[in-house]
Design an enzyme around this catalytic site. Structure first.
Site, PDB file in Angstrom:
ATOM      1  N   LYS A 162       0.832  -1.193   0.000  1.00  0.00           N
ATOM      2  CA  LYS A 162       0.000   0.000   0.000  1.00  0.00           C
ATOM      3  C   LYS A 162       0.876   1.257   0.000  1.00  0.00           C
ATOM      4  CE  LYS A 162      -3.648   2.590   2.242  1.00  0.00           C
ATOM      5  NZ  LYS A 162      -4.301   2.982   3.497  1.00  0.00           N
ATOM      6  N   SER A 232      -5.814  13.264  -4.551  1.00  0.00           N
ATOM      7  CA  SER A 232      -5.215  12.504  -3.446  1.00  0.00           C
ATOM      8  C   SER A 232      -5.169  13.324  -2.156  1.00  0.00           C
ATOM      9  CB  SER A 232      -3.797  12.063  -3.815  1.00  0.00           C
ATOM     10  OG  SER A 232      -2.915  13.163  -3.753  1.00  0.00           O
TER      11      SER A 232
END
Lengths: 284, 284
Positions: A162, A232
């Site tokens: 991740k 983001s």
């Protein structure tokens, strides 16, 4: 979601806590639900069964210190970045530490209101790769409440995977000030994303993490596609003039790589760029 | 300025040419003067004594082709970037090529109106380092008209020095969307500027250009200070969604370095970032 079946105390900022106590936590987007957990701005002594950590990585130390003194339960990290579990372990002890990741996307809108912007998966696991009753119990409890959760016997690998994907997408979109999907549309941006992935994969491998370059590039592209309409969290931080998690994402990867003699010029350059943008005056 | 004492034809866009022919070229800022050169959108056959090239580096080839077919005079480059003189030489012959730089800052405002935003110096020279009568004559002519001009016996070095300074300031301010002065105020930005300088200096040295790392970093800092209130031309191009000169500044430096086996990861990364920003959608 956990408050459907369990007593949950949400520790958060004052305005958020007050609104949640008054009218509940309104979740819109992918989930449409009003949850009614208890809420407070700090912990009291508690016999809680589990503490779940969701703060920014640069606040982990302070949060764990508060939790460790108030209750004796395990502490599960569902945060971004590398090193959170190590910090928990250092302060609260390794036996109280549980690792985890979640790829759900959530955006805070206003006190008492959040948007579930993207469905994702949640994975938890013991840091020593053992399969314990407690992690199975926690995963089942979360799944039962609508947060589908798997147990991994290599949670460190999941955390790294991740982090590598985040390291390749977040700072790049923050610098380019673009939606995540732009990294697939523009060949130069895509090349940079791949370069960041490649460097990080070498750093991971040199630290004994079992990741595959081709697979992780594919995964980064998939995440960029699934979140193509999103800005983001790092870009949002930059726009708001806030601190980013760059030290705990690319920073930890570079540190781990350097320790093994792996040069990471692309990630290193990007870290300094992001730091130069934190608190920067935005141009006309 | 040259039109004070010489017949000058300015080749430029139609609206600019029409306004200059009607009301002259109004210069404000550091210089306060209305010049009255002739103006046109293309060259006719001409017995001009000298052609001065000031187009963007990506237009050099086309401009030189047009000049070469219309007149036989020397062609002096007062452009940005590396490789302009080589292009002139390739098309018009080395004997017609004169190298040069200018560090004056000018901003186009509207047809017939420009601002002289910063005083600078102008240096010209023969590409074979000889001291010829013609370069002395041109330098004197420019100086007499108020454009102080020196002759260099190593003009390639001057072109490289300017390019390295540009390579360290322009793309960085374009990515950070900041004024040039920010590169001195922010320690991370300053560190990146120095890193770019250092890589470029190694590339220059490996190509036989006599530059000194400490001196060139000092020069870059000085230029950033003198132009601290300016937004660089590259940032202006990015904001307007235009193409930049990155290929002719950092691009040529990286190419020259790579040819000698010098790795230039910071410059290489930055080039791709700028290219990813050209034509990019600007974030909220």
């Amino acid at each position: 979601m956990l408050s459907k079946k369990h007593d949950v105390l949400l520790v958060c900022r004052k305005s958020h806590a007050e609104e949640i106590k008054r009218n509940g936590l309104r979740i819109s987007g992918e989930t449409d639900y009003v949850a009614h957990p208890d809420a407070a701005t700090s912990l009291k002594k508690s016999d809680a069964e589990l503490a779940i950590l969701t703060v920014k990585a640069y606040d982990t130390r302070q949060a764990v210190k508060e939790i460790a003194g108030k209750c004796n339960c395990p502490i599960l990290s569902l945060q971004n970045g590398i090193g959170n579990e190590e910090t928990i372990s250092e302060i609260a002890g390794s036996e109280r530490t549980i690792g985890g990741i979640t790829t759900h996307g959530v955006r805070y809108v206003s006190p008492g209101n959040i948007i579930h912007t993207g469905k994702g998966e949640t994975i938890i696991g013991e840091m020593d790769n053992s399969l314990t009753r407690r992690v199975k119990k926690y995963a089942d409890a979360m799944t039962e409440c609508g947060i589908e959760t798997k147990v991994s016997r290599d949670i460190r690998r999941e955390i790294w995977r991740k982090a590598i994907v985040n390291a390749s997408i977040n700072p790049l979109t923050a610098v380019l000030r673009c939606k995540n999907g732009y990294l697939l549309e523009n060949k130069h941006a895509k090349q940079l994303m791949e370069k960041l992935c490649m460097e990080a994969t070498i750093a991971a491998k040199s630290n004994g993490i079992d990741v595959d370059e081709t697979e992780i590039i594919k995964r980064a592209e998939e995440v960029a596609y699934l979140t193509r309409e999103n800005y983001s969290s790092m870009l949002q931080s930059i726009i708001r003039g806030k601190k980013t998690e760059i030290d705990y994402i690319n920073g930890e990867i570079v540190k781990a790589g350097m320790k093994k003699g792996v040069e990471m010029p692309a990630n290193s350059f990007l870290i300094e760029l992001i730091k130069a943008m934190e608190n920067a005056a935005v141009a006309p």
